[in-house]
Design a protein around this motif. Structure first.
Motif, PDB file in Angstrom:
ATOM      1  N   MET A 136       0.855  -1.192   0.000  1.00 20.28           N
ATOM      2  CA  MET A 136       0.000   0.000   0.000  1.00 20.28           C
ATOM      3  C   MET A 136       0.878   1.225   0.000  1.00 20.28           C
ATOM      4  O   MET A 136       1.988   1.224   0.495  1.00 20.28           O
ATOM      5  N   ALA A 137       0.380   2.348  -0.571  1.00 18.29           N
ATOM      6  CA  ALA A 137       1.169   3.566  -0.656  1.00 18.29           C
ATOM      7  C   ALA A 137       1.408   4.141   0.711  1.00 18.29           C
ATOM      8  O   ALA A 137       0.611   4.030   1.620  1.00 18.29           O
ATOM      9  N   LYS A 138       2.566   4.737   0.851  1.00 19.27           N
ATOM     10  CA  LYS A 138       2.924   5.345   2.128  1.00 19.27           C
ATOM     11  C   LYS A 138       2.083   6.596   2.340  1.00 19.27           C
ATOM     12  O   LYS A 138       1.649   7.259   1.411  1.00 19.27           O
ATOM     13  N   SER A 139       1.879   6.972   3.622  1.00  7.78           N
ATOM     14  CA  SER A 139       1.105   8.156   3.955  1.00  7.78           C
ATOM     15  C   SER A 139       1.867   9.429   3.705  1.00  7.78           C
ATOM     16  O   SER A 139       1.303  10.490   3.555  1.00  7.78           O
ATOM     17  N   LYS A 140       3.212   9.344   3.651  1.00  9.29           N
ATOM     18  CA  LYS A 140       4.024  10.539   3.418  1.00  9.29           C
ATOM     19  C   LYS A 140       3.824  11.009   1.990  1.00  9.29           C
ATOM     20  O   LYS A 140       3.954  10.256   1.046  1.00  9.29           O
ATOM     21  N   PRO A 141       3.475  12.296   1.771  1.00 10.46           N
ATOM     22  CA  PRO A 141       3.222  12.769   0.418  1.00 10.46           C
ATOM     23  C   PRO A 141       4.472  12.731  -0.439  1.00 10.46           C
ATOM     24  O   PRO A 141       5.563  13.066   0.001  1.00 10.46           O
ATOM     25  N   LYS A 142       4.306  12.310  -1.698  1.00 11.67           N
ATOM     26  CA  LYS A 142       5.408  12.272  -2.632  1.00 11.67           C
ATOM     27  C   LYS A 142       5.301  13.450  -3.582  1.00 11.67           C
ATOM     28  O   LYS A 142       4.254  14.033  -3.786  1.00 11.67           O
ATOM     29  N   SER A 143       6.460  13.799  -4.202  1.00 10.70           N
ATOM     30  CA  SER A 143       6.456  14.874  -5.181  1.00 10.70           C
ATOM     31  C   SER A 143       5.789  14.379  -6.456  1.00 10.70           C
ATOM     32  O   SER A 143       5.783  13.192  -6.761  1.00 10.70           O
TER      33      SER A 143
ATOM     34  N   GLN B  55     -10.309   3.070 -10.693  1.00  7.76           N
ATOM     35  CA  GLN B  55      -8.981   2.757 -11.223  1.00  7.76           C
ATOM     36  C   GLN B  55      -8.025   2.342 -10.102  1.00  7.76           C
ATOM     37  O   GLN B  55      -7.275   1.370 -10.231  1.00  7.76           O
ATOM     38  N   VAL B  56      -8.058   3.078  -8.977  1.00  9.48           N
ATOM     39  CA  VAL B  56      -7.215   2.733  -7.834  1.00  9.48           C
ATOM     40  C   VAL B  56      -7.598   1.361  -7.283  1.00  9.48           C
ATOM     41  O   VAL B  56      -6.736   0.557  -6.894  1.00  9.48           O
TER      42      VAL B  56
ATOM     43  N   LEU C   4       0.942   9.700 -10.482  1.00  9.88           N
ATOM     44  CA  LEU C   4       0.860   9.249  -9.084  1.00  9.88           C
ATOM     45  C   LEU C   4       0.470   7.778  -9.003  1.00  9.88           C
ATOM     46  O   LEU C   4       0.983   7.032  -8.161  1.00  9.88           O
ATOM     47  N   LEU C   5      -0.438   7.361  -9.866  1.00  4.98           N
ATOM     48  CA  LEU C   5      -0.855   5.960  -9.846  1.00  4.98           C
ATOM     49  C   LEU C   5       0.274   5.041 -10.293  1.00  4.98           C
ATOM     50  O   LEU C   5       0.421   3.935  -9.769  1.00  4.98           O
ATOM     51  N   ARG C   6       1.068   5.496 -11.252  1.00  2.00           N
ATOM     52  CA  ARG C   6       2.204   4.668 -11.666  1.00  2.00           C
ATOM     53  C   ARG C   6       3.214   4.525 -10.538  1.00  2.00           C
ATOM     54  O   ARG C   6       3.873   3.498 -10.408  1.00  2.00           O
ATOM     55  N   LYS C   7       3.341   5.580  -9.711  1.00  2.48           N
ATOM     56  CA  LYS C   7       4.236   5.499  -8.553  1.00  2.48           C
ATOM     57  C   LYS C   7       3.594   4.776  -7.371  1.00  2.48           C
ATOM     58  O   LYS C   7       4.208   4.663  -6.311  1.00  2.48           O
ATOM     59  N   LYS C   8       2.329   4.335  -7.559  1.00  2.00           N
ATOM     60  CA  LYS C   8       1.556   3.651  -6.520  1.00  2.00           C
ATOM     61  C   LYS C   8       1.314   4.535  -5.302  1.00  2.00           C
ATOM     62  O   LYS C   8       1.177   4.064  -4.178  1.00  2.00           O
ATOM     63  N   ASP C   9       1.255   5.834  -5.551  1.00  2.00           N
ATOM     64  CA  ASP C   9       0.914   6.785  -4.493  1.00  2.00           C
ATOM     65  C   ASP C   9      -0.589   7.035  -4.566  1.00  2.00           C
ATOM     66  O   ASP C   9      -1.056   8.103  -4.973  1.00  2.00           O
ATOM     67  N   PHE C  10      -1.354   6.025  -4.165  1.00  2.00           N
ATOM     68  CA  PHE C  10      -2.795   6.063  -4.364  1.00  2.00           C
ATOM     69  C   PHE C  10      -3.478   7.104  -3.482  1.00  2.00           C
ATOM     70  O   PHE C  10      -4.410   7.772  -3.932  1.00  2.00           O
ATOM     71  N   LYS C  11      -3.039   7.235  -2.247  1.00  2.00           N
ATOM     72  CA  LYS C  11      -3.670   8.209  -1.350  1.00  2.00           C
ATOM     73  C   LYS C  11      -3.478   9.621  -1.872  1.00  2.00           C
ATOM     74  O   LYS C  11      -4.393  10.450  -1.818  1.00  2.00           O
ATOM     75  N   GLU C  12      -2.305   9.927  -2.373  1.00  2.00           N
ATOM     76  CA  GLU C  12      -2.044  11.258  -2.902  1.00  2.00           C
ATOM     77  C   GLU C  12      -2.891  11.511  -4.144  1.00  2.00           C
ATOM     78  O   GLU C  12      -3.383  12.626  -4.357  1.00  2.00           O
ATOM     79  N   ALA C  13      -3.081  10.481  -4.979  1.00  2.00           N
ATOM     80  CA  ALA C  13      -3.908  10.629  -6.179  1.00  2.00           C
ATOM     81  C   ALA C  13      -5.354  10.933  -5.805  1.00  2.00           C
ATOM     82  O   ALA C  13      -5.982  11.840  -6.367  1.00  2.00           O
TER      83      ALA C  13
ATOM     84  N   THR D 257      11.989  -2.210  -5.626  1.00  2.00           N
ATOM     85  CA  THR D 257      10.767  -2.532  -6.359  1.00  2.00           C
ATOM     86  C   THR D 257       9.597  -1.816  -5.707  1.00  2.00           C
ATOM     87  O   THR D 257       9.718  -1.251  -4.627  1.00  2.00           O
ATOM     88  N   ALA D 258       8.442  -1.867  -6.392  1.00  2.00           N
ATOM     89  CA  ALA D 258       7.237  -1.197  -5.888  1.00  2.00           C
ATOM     90  C   ALA D 258       6.368  -2.107  -5.035  1.00  2.00           C
ATOM     91  O   ALA D 258       5.278  -1.710  -4.633  1.00  2.00           O
ATOM     92  N   ILE D 259       6.812  -3.314  -4.745  1.00  3.71           N
ATOM     93  CA  ILE D 259       6.035  -4.248  -3.938  1.00  3.71           C
ATOM     94  C   ILE D 259       6.016  -3.776  -2.485  1.00  3.71           C
ATOM     95  O   ILE D 259       6.998  -3.246  -1.964  1.00  3.71           O
TER      96      ILE D 259
END
Length: 1008
Positions: free
Chosen positions: A1-8, A412-413, A379-388, A495-497
């Motif tokens: 699952m995506a981390k809670s910390k916001p990504k750029s 989609q998510v 964002l979805l490609r980076k698996k940052d779903f919460k940010e998306a 990896t993104a796993i």
């Protein structure tokens, strides 16, 4: 699952750039502005240190040089584009110059004033939030023409109300003044408000300047913004605010002794102003009051721009985008090294544009906003779903994206999480999507092609996840991806796993069970939606299939009991067998052995088969056994037996995974229930009201199927609907009340007839009402009275019409009470039933003293030839005389009433009356005293002031406050802004943490 910390994320991307070395005469860039001509073309104006104005054109992805013109010999300090009139206002050589938007004509100098250091255009939020300075100026000139404040104003008035145009007077009525081009200029210590009136003579611009007002300013103004009626200026020492209406000024806050140059940025989208203090941006409103949180930048910026919901900071060869609300740095773009020199950022005037221009001393770089859809995809490609999801929700609140798009992204998510084996989170997103169809999960349950393959929507998403596949394949592919990621992690490749999967690889069986459970959860919620028939058929059938896969027999029974659209192929043989047994009076002993052939067994016991041809003398016993066994089949089930529910029947075997309903199963079930009712009504009621399968039958159909002679079954079923199922249907409540009333009337008439004839007693009637074979264990009148009192949903008038002429007085009193007929209720209770206690309780329920007086009148004058009820009247006065008016009581008392009966009661009434009056005065005065104390404490707290003067010191660093920005903690300690930032807002200088140790002051509490 995506981390809670916001990504750029990528908000802007480079579009084009141009080297100015060949066009700017090797002079660095000093100012920058841009104007959108159309969706495909933007004009960029660049001012240089040598006084050269350059015009660039941005088309598609190309920046080209159009023209350059020399304005003056000193730097071009400011460029203001007047897009509505096709002109550009330039500040150079401490004078204002006007040029056309394409730099065709030479610059025209506006010679009304020299020594201009700074200029700012007035921005108005709306007509209602800002004043019309032209009207105010006209009124002031007419009222104060003899008392002009300066020589220049008197001179300008003589020349025509202060209107000049390059030294030529222009008549005011010939000007085209709309109030759109109003500016504030700073000249020395003067702040002059002017209006630029523009016109055209042939192909040339005609400009007139109207001086609206002159305000005494402060020295050293370096930056200025004019919003509505407030002019905010910044010096090296402080930020101040001037009112263009009243000319009054005030300090917003002082700057630290050592700080960077002041900078003001007007945030056009929100109509707010950003004040820069070193690397902190403080956002204030039009009144100079801070709003929201401050923006903390990584470094002190060279320039600040605005792009939609972001603040753009430029400096040290980098462009940084900060979110206005959260203050988080969303993106950093590098365009040069730290020694690139002073940089300038410019954006479109509306604040809602898609273009950002950054200028270095020798280069102009254009950036364009990345479309929101591409940002979300990234964002979805980076698996940052919460940010998306957060971005889409924010865009929806800003009106930039529709609610349908939010549902689309949720779906989609959900699919991305599903293929990442996060099944619970995936279904949560599916449920948040209002546009996702339940048929989209069908391919995960059953392989194509199948009955519902054509219902699955195709090509509706962005192609970020694999095509749908059965859950077994999804789990297998996911586990293989985890194994590959573990191998790559050992080799040092990221990896993104999910890290949890890498540290603790999941089990296939557990993953598959979790996937099925969550798909079941989604289908169960989908059943409550409005679906087409084919989709509903697929949802119900596949849901039954998943229940069978997890061996959830109870859920299969529950689904079969409800209205559904499952599909099956087998016939319920057990119903045939039980109907044969009940109808032909066969022995019930054959049931347990003859069930096996119905499920494909080898046959029954020969001894039992012989019993089928025996003329049993105990046929009734056999029928009862058959009825009991049939009711068990209808009420209970197991995963190996046939399931029969009231609305239909599902027959399943261990080797079947597909289900369907037979239309005639309903008729079989109803026939069985009716035959059971002939033998034992209690079993019939148990079948109809089985607690294992709620909402099994349509109540209307059940009530219509029950014979009118089976009153007890009808009443029991209605009682179950109302009490156990909590039905609020008025029709059922009224039908139940009428049925009970009819039965009560019949029981009362039967009892009266038996009593009059002497042939039987009341006990016999009661035994017939709830005897050995009766469903109920209480008399019908008792049940009627309880229901009439407890329910408010039946029609009391309809029930009252039925029992109006009867002797059911207590039932009538209950109905009169429901109808609000207080007098009739008191007459029945006091005169018919002679229940003084119940009558007094009803008066207390009414809550008015006149009710007791009305009851007293009835006791003293009962009418219909009855004697006065003096004892009941004395009881009433004894119990409730204190709440009655003694004068009314004396007037009501009959002359025939013996005085010795009521004398003591009346005396006690008078004493209690006086006591209550005195007690009320005491309570009133005490309450008033407490209220005064509370008001005084509140007034003292609200009147507390804090005075800061030149001698006031910071409680932390002991520095003098003066006009510096300061903060005060709840414990009255005062610190400067610098110490406040270091200390934090929750902990004061004394070390007290107000979040942990809440502060209460004695003055806040009322001690009385």
């Amino acid at each position: 699952m995506a981390k809670s910390k916001p990504k750029s994320r990528t908000v802007v991307e480079p579009l084009a750039q141009l080297d100015l070395s060949a066009h700017s005469r090797s002079s660095p860039v000093r100012s920058l502005s841009l104007s959108s001509v159309s969706d495909s073309q933007t004009l960029i104006y660049v001012g240089t240190q040598s006084g050269f104005l350059i015009l660039l054109s941005l088309n598609a992805q190309n920046v080209s040089f159009l023209k350059g013109v020399l304005v003056g010999n000193s730097p071009v300090e400011s460029i203001i584009v007047l897009g509505d009139v096709g002109a550009v206002l330039v500040l150079c050589d401490e004078c204002l110059f006007l040029v056309d938007s394409l730099l065709i004509q030479p610059p025209k100098k506006l010679g009304f004033l020299k020594g201009i250091n700074l200029i700012a255009k007035r921005i108005r939020s709306s007509e209602s939030e800002s004043s019309n300075l032209s009207e105010i100026n006209s009124v002031n000139l007419s009222n104060n023409s003899s008392t002009s404040t300066s020589t220049s104003q008197r001179l300008l008035q003589k020349l025509g109300s202060g209107i000049r145009a390059n030294g030529v007077k222009v008549k005011e009525q010939e000007q085209h003044r709309r109030g759109n081009n109003v500016f504030a200029v700073v000249s020395g210590k003067r702040l002059i408000l002017i209006e630029l009136v523009l016109g055209r003579d042939m192909d040339s611009l005609i400009a007139s300047v109207v001086i609206l007002k002159e305000i005494q300013c402060i020295d050293g103004v370096q930056t200025m913004v004019w919003l509505n009626d407030s002019i905010i200026v910044g010096t090296a020492k402080e930020y101040s605010l001037f009112s263009c209406v009243t000319s009054q000024s005030g300090v917003i806050f002082s700057l630290p002794d050592v700080s960077s140059l002041p900078f003001l940025k007007l945030l056009l989208k929100e109509r707010k102003v950003l004040l820069l203090v070193d690397n902190v941006g403080v956002v204030v409103d039009v009144h100079g009051q801070p709003v929201g949180g401050s923006l903390v930048f990584r470094r002190s910026p060279d320039s600040i721009g605005e792009l939609l919901m972001y603040v753009v900071v430029v400096g040290d060869g980098k462009v940084e985008l900060y979110h206005k609300s959260s203050g988080i740095c969303i993106q950093t773009v590098t365009f040069g090294g730290e020694g690139v020199g002073q940089c300038i950022a410019a954006n479109e005037e509306s604040g809602n544009g898609k273009l950002l221009v950054v200028a270095t001393p020798t280069k102009v770089i254009c950036y364009q906003k990345v479309p929101y859809e591409e940002q979300i995809k990234d964002l979805l490609r980076k698996k940052d779903f919460k940010e998306a999801i957060s971005l889409v929700e924010e865009l929806e609140c800003e009106g930039e994206m529709s609610k349908e798009m939010l549902s689309f992204v949720h779906a989609q998510v959900g699919f991305l999480l599903l293929f990442d084996l996060h099944f619970e989170e995936a279904v949560n997103h599916f449920l948040h999507s209002e546009t996702m169809q339940p048929s989209e999960v069908f391919p995960f349950i059953m392989r194509d092609p199948n009955r519902w393959s054509l219902l699955v929507p195709r090509n509706r998403y962005w192609g970020l996840h694999p095509p749908p596949a059965p859950l077994e394949d999804v789990v297998d592919n996911g586990l293989m991806a985890i194994q590959r990621a573990i191998f790559l992690r050992k080799a040092g490749v990221e990896t993104a796993i999910d890290d949890d999967f890498l540290s603790n690889p999941p089990n296939r069986a557990d993953m598959l069970e979790l996937a099925i459970k969550n798909i079941i959860r989604y289908l169960e919620v989908s059943r409550e939606k409005e679906l087409t028939f084919l989709v509903k058929e697929g949802v119900d059938t596949l849901l039954m299939y998943l229940y069978r896969a997890l061996n959830r027999v109870h859920d299969m029974e529950k689904l079969a009991a409800s209205e559904n659209s499952c599909i099956v192929v087998c016939v319920p043989f057990h119903l045939c067998l039980f109907e044969l047994i009940i109808t032909k009076s066969f022995s019930g002993a054959c049931l347990k052995d003859d069930r096996t052939p119905c499920m494909g067994g080898a046959g029954g016991d020969p001894a039992v088969e012989n019993d089928l041809h025996d003329d049993s003398t105990d046929a009734i016993s056999g029928r009862e056994i058959a009825a009991m066994e049939a009711s068990k089949i209808l009420e209970e089930s197991s995963d190996e037996d046939l399931i029969l529910q009231h609305l239909g029947w599902v027959c399943f075997s261990l080797f079947l995974f597909f289900f369907s309903f037979s239309l005639y199963c309903r008729n079989w079930a109803i026939n069985i229930v009716l035959k059971i009712a002939d033998i034992n009504p209690v079993l019939a009621v148990k079948v109809l009201t089985s607690g294992e399968r709620p909402n099994q039958l349509s109540p209307d159909e059940v009530i219509a199927a029950i014979d009118s002679k089976r009153v007890e079954i009808l009443q029991s079923y209605l009682q179950w609907l109302i009490e156990d199922q909590e039905s609020y249907d008025i029709q059922f409540h009224t039908l139940y009340a009428l049925s009970l009333a009819k039965s009560a009337l019949e029981s009362f008439e039967a009892a009266s007839s038996s009593k009059n004839t002497g042939t039987g007693g009341l006990e016999e009637t009661k035994d017939s009402d709830f005897g050995k074979n009766s469903i109920f264990q209480s008399p019908v009148r008792e049940r009627l009275q309880i229901f009439l009192q407890s329910s408010d949903l039946y029609d009391p008038e309809e029930v009252l019409d039925l029992i109006e002429g009867s002797e059911l007085w207590l039932e009538k009193a209950i109905l009169y009470r429901k109808l609000g007929q207080e007098t009739l209720v008191l007459q029945v209770l006091a005169l018919k039933l002679e229940d003084s206690e119940a009558a007094e309780e009803y008066c207390a329920e009414i809550g008015r003293p006149d009710a007791y007086m009305q009851l007293l009148d009835m006791y003293l004058d009962p009418h219909d030839g009855k004697e006065p009820m003096f004892k009941a009247a004395v009881r009433l006065l004894h119990n409730h005389g204190e709440s009655l008016d003694p004068l009314q009581v004396l007037e009501t008392l009959s002359p025939d009433m013996p005085l010795q009966l009521a004398s003591e009661t009346i005396l006690r009434m008078l004493r209690a009356r006086l006591h209550h009056h005195c007690q009320g005065q005491i309570v009133h005065n005490l309450s008033r005293a407490v209220d005064i104390d509370a008001r005084l404490a509140r007034l003292e707290e609200r009147s507390r002031h804090v005075q800061i003067n030149d001698e006031s010191l910071c409680d932390s660093c002991q520095a003098r406050l003066g006009t510096k920005l300061f903060a005060m903690y709840p414990d009255d300690t005062i610190v400067c802004y610098k110490c406040f930032r270091r200390q934090g807002e929750s902990t004061s200088v004394t070390g007290r943490d107000f979040k942990q140790d809440v502060l209460f002051k004695p003055g806040w509490l009322v001690m009385r």
